[in-house]
Design a protein around this motif. Structure first.
Motif, PDB file in Angstrom:
ATOM      1  N   LEU A 185      12.585  33.148 -83.679  1.00 11.38           N
ATOM      2  CA  LEU A 185      13.887  33.282 -83.033  1.00 11.38           C
ATOM      3  C   LEU A 185      13.735  33.848 -81.625  1.00 11.38           C
ATOM      4  O   LEU A 185      14.365  33.378 -80.674  1.00 11.38           O
ATOM      5  N   TYR A 186      12.896  34.860 -81.498  1.00  8.97           N
ATOM      6  CA  TYR A 186      12.648  35.466 -80.193  1.00  8.97           C
ATOM      7  C   TYR A 186      12.000  34.456 -79.238  1.00  8.97           C
ATOM      8  O   TYR A 186      12.432  34.295 -78.093  1.00  8.97           O
ATOM      9  N   GLU A 241      14.439  29.148 -74.193  1.00  9.66           N
ATOM     10  CA  GLU A 241      15.741  28.656 -73.758  1.00  9.66           C
ATOM     11  C   GLU A 241      16.156  29.310 -72.442  1.00  9.66           C
ATOM     12  O   GLU A 241      16.637  28.639 -71.527  1.00  9.66           O
ATOM     13  N   LEU A 242      15.976  30.615 -72.343  1.00  9.82           N
ATOM     14  CA  LEU A 242      16.400  31.328 -71.138  1.00  9.82           C
ATOM     15  C   LEU A 242      15.610  30.910 -69.908  1.00  9.82           C
ATOM     16  O   LEU A 242      16.177  30.765 -68.818  1.00  9.82           O
ATOM     17  N   LYS A 296      14.492  31.739 -78.117  1.00 10.96           N
ATOM     18  CA  LYS A 296      15.456  32.260 -77.145  1.00 10.96           C
ATOM     19  C   LYS A 296      14.798  32.480 -75.788  1.00 10.96           C
ATOM     20  O   LYS A 296      15.383  32.165 -74.745  1.00 10.96           O
ATOM     21  N   ARG A 297      13.590  33.003 -75.792  1.00  9.70           N
ATOM     22  CA  ARG A 297      12.870  33.231 -74.539  1.00  9.70           C
ATOM     23  C   ARG A 297      12.638  31.905 -73.806  1.00  9.70           C
ATOM     24  O   ARG A 297      12.846  31.809 -72.589  1.00  9.70           O
TER      25      ARG A 297
END
Length: 151
Positions: free
Chosen positions: A20-21, A27-28, A24-25
């Motif tokens: 998940l981390y 994606e950002l 998200k990283r």
């Protein structure tokens, strides 16, 4: 989310940072690079996403466009107004229900997408440059599978 090591993953193999981390990283950083690429055109990454959705599904309802663009209906309404004010999209009556409206990609929107197709492709290529072609295919399949599992 913070990057914390987990001693053992659910399937019993030693694990590093949470998926998940890591997702998200990624994606950002993709969003930040896409924002940089689109800034001269005056559109955001979310607006660009909506335009690419319309490129594939022209004539979508606002609700469908919101779902496919990963934003709320209210956010999409604001976004469509902004895109419409720049003549990138237009509202038209639904072909089968005159009380409903559909959103269509306008010619300037198509030109914007055409102008940014190659830079966006290069960004995607840069993202996977350390992967072998077969790994890129597996990565794409894994992301699709993760989406299906959570949908």
């Amino acid at each position: 989310m913070t990057e914390t090591a987990r001693p053992v993953a659910a399937h019993g193999v030693a694990a590093g940072p949470s998926l998940l981390y890591l997702l998200k990283r990624a994606e950002l950083v993709v969003r930040a690079r896409l924002e940089e690429l689109l800034k001269p055109a005056g559109v955001t990454a979310l607006q660009y996403t909506a335009l690419t959705v319309l490129e594939r599904h022209d004539g979508a309802s606002a609700a469908q466009l919101a779902r496919d663009s990963f934003v709320t209906a209210q956010s999409m309404a604001d976004m469509v107004r902004a895109l419409e004010s720049r003549n990138l999209v237009r509202h038209e009556p639904h072909p089968h229900n005159r009380r409903e409206k559909v959103i269509r990609l306008a010619a300037p929107g198509r030109r914007l997408l055409a102008d940014h197709a190659e830079p966006a492709r290069q960004l995607e290529e840069r993202m996977v440059q350390e992967l072998e072609p077969a790994d890129v295919d597996r990565f794409r399949d894994a992301l699709k599978s993760a989406h299906r599992s959570l949908s």
